[in-house]
Design a protein around this motif. Sequence first.
Motif, mmCIF file in Angstrom:
data_model
loop_
_atom_site.group_PDB
_atom_site.id
_atom_site.type_symbol
_atom_site.label_atom_id
_atom_site.label_comp_id
_atom_site.label_asym_id
_atom_site.label_seq_id
_atom_site.Cartn_x
_atom_site.Cartn_y
_atom_site.Cartn_z
ATOM 1 N N MET A 37 14.755 -26.479 28.316
ATOM 2 C CA MET A 37 14.298 -25.453 29.253
ATOM 3 C C MET A 37 15.038 -25.608 30.580
ATOM 4 O O MET A 37 15.516 -24.617 31.148
ATOM 5 C CB MET A 37 12.791 -25.573 29.500
ATOM 6 N N LYS A 38 15.125 -26.842 31.053
ATOM 7 C CA LYS A 38 15.801 -27.084 32.326
ATOM 8 C C LYS A 38 17.284 -26.765 32.216
ATOM 9 O O LYS A 38 17.852 -26.099 33.082
ATOM 10 C CB LYS A 38 15.592 -28.533 32.766
ATOM 11 N N PHE A 39 17.930 -27.215 31.145
ATOM 12 C CA PHE A 39 19.354 -26.960 30.939
ATOM 13 C C PHE A 39 19.647 -25.462 30.874
ATOM 14 O O PHE A 39 20.602 -24.976 31.473
ATOM 15 C CB PHE A 39 19.832 -27.652 29.657
ATOM 16 N N ARG A 40 18.802 -24.733 30.160
ATOM 17 C CA ARG A 40 18.994 -23.287 29.982
ATOM 18 C C ARG A 40 18.470 -22.480 31.173
ATOM 19 O O ARG A 40 18.655 -21.269 31.213
ATOM 20 C CB ARG A 40 18.290 -22.828 28.710
ATOM 21 N N ASP A 41 17.799 -23.160 32.088
ATOM 22 C CA ASP A 41 17.171 -22.490 33.230
ATOM 23 C C ASP A 41 16.256 -21.369 32.740
ATOM 24 O O ASP A 41 16.335 -20.226 33.177
ATOM 25 C CB ASP A 41 18.229 -21.957 34.208
ATOM 26 N N SER A 42 15.375 -21.750 31.814
ATOM 27 C CA SER A 42 14.509 -20.756 31.192
ATOM 28 C C SER A 42 13.224 -21.412 30.698
ATOM 29 O O SER A 42 13.261 -22.496 30.111
ATOM 30 C CB SER A 42 15.238 -20.118 30.011
ATOM 31 N N ILE A 43 12.122 -20.761 30.959
ATOM 32 C CA ILE A 43 10.841 -21.160 30.396
ATOM 33 C C ILE A 43 10.299 -19.939 29.663
ATOM 34 O O ILE A 43 10.054 -18.895 30.281
ATOM 35 C CB ILE A 43 9.836 -21.610 31.483
ATOM 36 N N HIS A 44 10.155 -20.055 28.354
ATOM 37 C CA HIS A 44 9.686 -18.920 27.564
ATOM 38 C C HIS A 44 8.290 -18.514 28.026
ATOM 39 O O HIS A 44 7.459 -19.365 28.369
ATOM 40 C CB HIS A 44 9.674 -19.283 26.076
ATOM 41 N N SER A 45 8.047 -17.233 28.002
ATOM 42 C CA SER A 45 6.759 -16.711 28.489
ATOM 43 C C SER A 45 5.567 -17.274 27.717
ATOM 44 O O SER A 45 4.458 -17.305 28.252
ATOM 45 C CB SER A 45 6.753 -15.184 28.454
ATOM 46 N N ASP A 46 5.775 -17.758 26.504
ATOM 47 C CA ASP A 46 4.680 -18.393 25.753
ATOM 48 C C ASP A 46 4.129 -19.612 26.485
ATOM 49 O O ASP A 46 2.986 -20.005 26.253
ATOM 50 C CB ASP A 46 5.166 -18.847 24.371
ATOM 51 N N HIS A 47 4.942 -20.211 27.364
ATOM 52 C CA HIS A 47 4.536 -21.435 28.073
ATOM 53 C C HIS A 47 4.058 -21.173 29.501
ATOM 54 O O HIS A 47 3.606 -22.104 30.167
ATOM 55 C CB HIS A 47 5.705 -22.422 28.109
ATOM 56 N N TRP A 48 4.168 -19.962 29.974
ATOM 57 C CA TRP A 48 3.860 -19.688 31.380
ATOM 58 C C TRP A 48 2.438 -20.061 31.757
ATOM 59 O O TRP A 48 2.199 -20.627 32.815
ATOM 60 C CB TRP A 48 4.127 -18.232 31.718
ATOM 61 N N LYS A 49 1.483 -19.730 30.928
ATOM 62 C CA LYS A 49 0.075 -20.031 31.248
ATOM 63 C C LYS A 49 -0.109 -21.539 31.432
ATOM 64 O O LYS A 49 -0.750 -21.981 32.393
ATOM 65 C CB LYS A 49 -0.836 -19.500 30.142
ATOM 66 N N ALA A 50 0.495 -22.331 30.548
ATOM 67 C CA ALA A 50 0.384 -23.789 30.653
ATOM 68 C C ALA A 50 1.089 -24.305 31.903
ATOM 69 O O ALA A 50 0.594 -25.225 32.568
ATOM 70 C CB ALA A 50 0.965 -24.449 29.403
ATOM 71 N N VAL A 51 2.233 -23.726 32.231
ATOM 72 C CA VAL A 51 2.978 -24.140 33.424
ATOM 73 C C VAL A 51 2.160 -23.857 34.680
ATOM 74 O O VAL A 51 2.035 -24.714 35.561
ATOM 75 C CB VAL A 51 4.352 -23.444 33.490
ATOM 76 N N ILE A 52 1.599 -22.673 34.752
ATOM 77 C CA ILE A 52 0.802 -22.287 35.919
ATOM 78 C C ILE A 52 -0.429 -23.192 36.049
ATOM 79 O O ILE A 52 -0.737 -23.685 37.136
ATOM 80 C CB ILE A 52 0.402 -20.800 35.834
ATOM 81 N N ARG A 53 -1.099 -23.428 34.935
ATOM 82 C CA ARG A 53 -2.291 -24.289 34.941
ATOM 83 C C ARG A 53 -1.918 -25.711 35.359
ATOM 84 O O ARG A 53 -2.585 -26.320 36.211
ATOM 85 C CB ARG A 53 -2.944 -24.306 33.562
ATOM 86 N N ALA A 54 -0.841 -26.254 34.796
ATOM 87 C CA ALA A 54 -0.417 -27.621 35.110
ATOM 88 C C ALA A 54 -0.002 -27.756 36.572
ATOM 89 O O ALA A 54 -0.314 -28.749 37.226
ATOM 90 C CB ALA A 54 0.727 -28.037 34.190
ATOM 91 N N ALA A 55 0.687 -26.748 37.086
ATOM 92 C CA ALA A 55 1.092 -26.778 38.494
ATOM 93 C C ALA A 55 -0.139 -26.798 39.393
ATOM 94 O O ALA A 55 -0.193 -27.551 40.374
ATOM 95 C CB ALA A 55 1.977 -25.577 38.818
ATOM 96 N N LYS A 56 -1.120 -26.000 39.046
ATOM 97 C CA LYS A 56 -2.349 -25.958 39.845
ATOM 98 C C LYS A 56 -3.044 -27.315 39.836
ATOM 99 O O LYS A 56 -3.465 -27.815 40.890
ATOM 100 C CB LYS A 56 -3.285 -24.867 39.316
ATOM 101 N N ILE A 57 -3.149 -27.922 38.657
ATOM 102 C CA ILE A 57 -3.797 -29.233 38.536
ATOM 103 C C ILE A 57 -3.057 -30.281 39.362
ATOM 104 O O ILE A 57 -3.675 -31.117 40.017
ATOM 105 C CB ILE A 57 -3.888 -29.660 37.054
ATOM 106 N N ARG A 58 -1.731 -30.223 39.370
ATOM 107 C CA ARG A 58 -0.919 -31.197 40.111
ATOM 108 C C ARG A 58 -0.792 -30.858 41.599
ATOM 109 O O ARG A 58 -0.212 -31.631 42.354
ATOM 110 C CB ARG A 58 0.476 -31.296 39.507
ATOM 111 N N GLY A 59 -1.287 -29.704 41.990
ATOM 112 C CA GLY A 59 -1.175 -29.316 43.395
ATOM 113 C C GLY A 59 0.212 -28.818 43.769
ATOM 114 O O GLY A 59 0.608 -28.871 44.931
ATOM 115 N N ILE A 60 0.939 -28.326 42.780
ATOM 116 C CA ILE A 60 2.274 -27.770 43.024
ATOM 117 C C ILE A 60 2.090 -26.317 43.429
ATOM 118 O O ILE A 60 1.633 -25.490 42.638
ATOM 119 C CB ILE A 60 3.160 -27.895 41.764
#
Length: 84
Positions: A37-60
């Motif tokens: 994901m980092k190499f391709r500079d892409s996060i598939h939309s299937d993962h967005w909900k998890a990314v948003i939730r994880a960022a919130k939990i971590r205070g990002i």
Amino acid sequence: MSESHKISSFRDVIGKWPKIADFAADIGVKEGTAKLMKFRDSIHSDHWKAVIRAAKIRGIRGVTPQLLIDLQAEKKVPAESAAA
């Protein structure tokens, strides 16, 4: 938000985590998948909900649905322009 902390790519989003392994664990993917994901500079939309939730939990701050939509839209513009 200062310019040095501005999120302008999916790589920037992933880079907000302490380590790529932390990002992978937080969103429920293998570390190799997170590295791609980092190499391709892409996060598939299937993962967005998890990314948003994880960022919130971590205070990002700044990782929102709108940010991810905007980043994806920016990636599509050059390809569409080249086809014209």
